[in-house]
Design a protein around this motif. Sequence first.
Motif, PDB file in Angstrom:
ATOM      1  N   GLU A 155       0.843  -1.190   0.000  1.00  0.00           N
ATOM      2  CA  GLU A 155       0.000   0.000   0.000  1.00  0.00           C
ATOM      3  C   GLU A 155       0.880   1.243   0.000  1.00  0.00           C
ATOM      4  N   PRO A 156       0.493   2.285  -0.779  1.00  0.00           N
ATOM      5  CA  PRO A 156       1.332   3.495  -0.837  1.00  0.00           C
ATOM      6  C   PRO A 156       1.423   4.171   0.518  1.00  0.00           C
ATOM      7  N   LEU A 157       2.558   4.772   0.771  1.00  0.00           N
ATOM      8  CA  LEU A 157       2.809   5.432   2.042  1.00  0.00           C
ATOM      9  C   LEU A 157       2.169   6.811   2.038  1.00  0.00           C
ATOM     10  N   ALA A 158       1.424   7.125   3.101  1.00  0.00           N
ATOM     11  CA  ALA A 158       0.807   8.446   3.227  1.00  0.00           C
ATOM     12  C   ALA A 158       1.668   9.322   4.117  1.00  0.00           C
ATOM     13  N   GLY A 159       1.769  10.582   3.749  1.00  0.00           N
ATOM     14  CA  GLY A 159       2.521  11.531   4.553  1.00  0.00           C
ATOM     15  C   GLY A 159       1.624  12.236   5.540  1.00  0.00           C
ATOM     16  N   ASP A 160       2.040  13.407   5.972  1.00  0.00           N
ATOM     17  CA  ASP A 160       1.253  14.174   6.922  1.00  0.00           C
ATOM     18  C   ASP A 160      -0.077  14.572   6.284  1.00  0.00           C
ATOM     19  N   GLY A 162      -2.454  12.898   5.523  1.00  0.00           N
ATOM     20  CA  GLY A 162      -2.952  11.940   4.560  1.00  0.00           C
ATOM     21  C   GLY A 162      -2.472  12.146   3.144  1.00  0.00           C
ATOM     22  N   GLY A 163      -1.633  13.136   2.909  1.00  0.00           N
ATOM     23  CA  GLY A 163      -1.139  13.380   1.560  1.00  0.00           C
ATOM     24  C   GLY A 163      -0.160  12.317   1.124  1.00  0.00           C
ATOM     25  N   SER A 167       7.614  11.977  -5.253  1.00  0.00           N
ATOM     26  CA  SER A 167       8.631  12.916  -5.713  1.00  0.00           C
ATOM     27  C   SER A 167       7.990  14.223  -6.154  1.00  0.00           C
ATOM     28  N   THR A 168       6.820  14.145  -6.766  1.00  0.00           N
ATOM     29  CA  THR A 168       6.116  15.356  -7.190  1.00  0.00           C
ATOM     30  C   THR A 168       5.797  16.243  -5.998  1.00  0.00           C
ATOM     31  N   ARG A 169       5.330  15.646  -4.923  1.00  0.00           N
ATOM     32  CA  ARG A 169       4.995  16.439  -3.737  1.00  0.00           C
ATOM     33  C   ARG A 169       6.242  17.063  -3.130  1.00  0.00           C
TER      34      ARG A 169
END
Length: 312
Positions: A155-160, A162-163, A167-169
């Motif tokens: 599953e993809p890792l979510a950042g702060d 929930g974002g 690399s784009t972020r």
Amino acid sequence: MTAVSEAAAFGNLPAVGPAAVCMGVFDGVHLGHQALVAATRRAADERGVAAVALLFDPPPAEVIRPDHRVPRLAPTAENLRRLREVGADIAFALDFTAAVRDLAPETFLAALAPAIELRALVMTPESAFGRARAGTPDAMRVHGRSVGFDIVILEPLAGDAGGPVSSTRVRELLARGEVGAAAVLLGRAPYLAGSVVHGDGRGRELGYPTANLAFDYLPALPKLGIYAGHASGLGTRPGHPALVSVGVRPTFKDNAPVLVEAHLLDFAGDLYDRPLELELTARIRDELRFSSVEDLVRQMRDDERRARAILL
């Protein structure tokens, strides 16, 4: 084009043998990439095979749109080093061409053999590769059953908030000057790698000699301004405390190109023609136009004080 003939177009693949593989651009090797490599490491250990990270270079977006260049969070060599550092036994770059782009996913995977004998392919639910992005996890799970490899889903890792961790972020955060937030997603400070070239000597005249950097890749630069960070020769860490300017020096010129310059605190030495890495720790201020050189120097002294408080 057959799988055998296309394999030759890949160049010299490392002779790995049985392997668990993850694939991607891996720019910056952020926390999401690190989680993917960790899952590949686990899959490899469970099967008693090598953990391989296959990096596409150039990024597929540049092949799909030849007039488009993607700013990089790090040069390819650094991304490969980081992939190995976070758990890949072998990390290598595959030349991503239009011919590779147009391969059916089954043909692409077959072309890795006999150098790489696929035993597990680690993917995220939304990832896809190959012609028309037909290489989805579901499609590859069916194909894998017929040729002898497993699909491992991460599953993809979510950042702060929930974002996504992407690399784009990270590039978006850098464009806003938010180097601290970018560092959280990267798991390290944002990074630039270049070589020191001769400038016009303006910094030395002002009492702040700088190392001017030239790049052999298109770096993802942060918002124009002044930063506290560290500078080091390639492969050497930790770095030397530094005051870093990313800007156009509006006090002296109009419509000038963006320059990246580093003033190494309490350093005396010749850095010309040497490689230099910069890690950006904190943003100090925006780039400003000053009405006089004296005002600029006063501000630079204040910048230095703030950098010392952050770094020393």
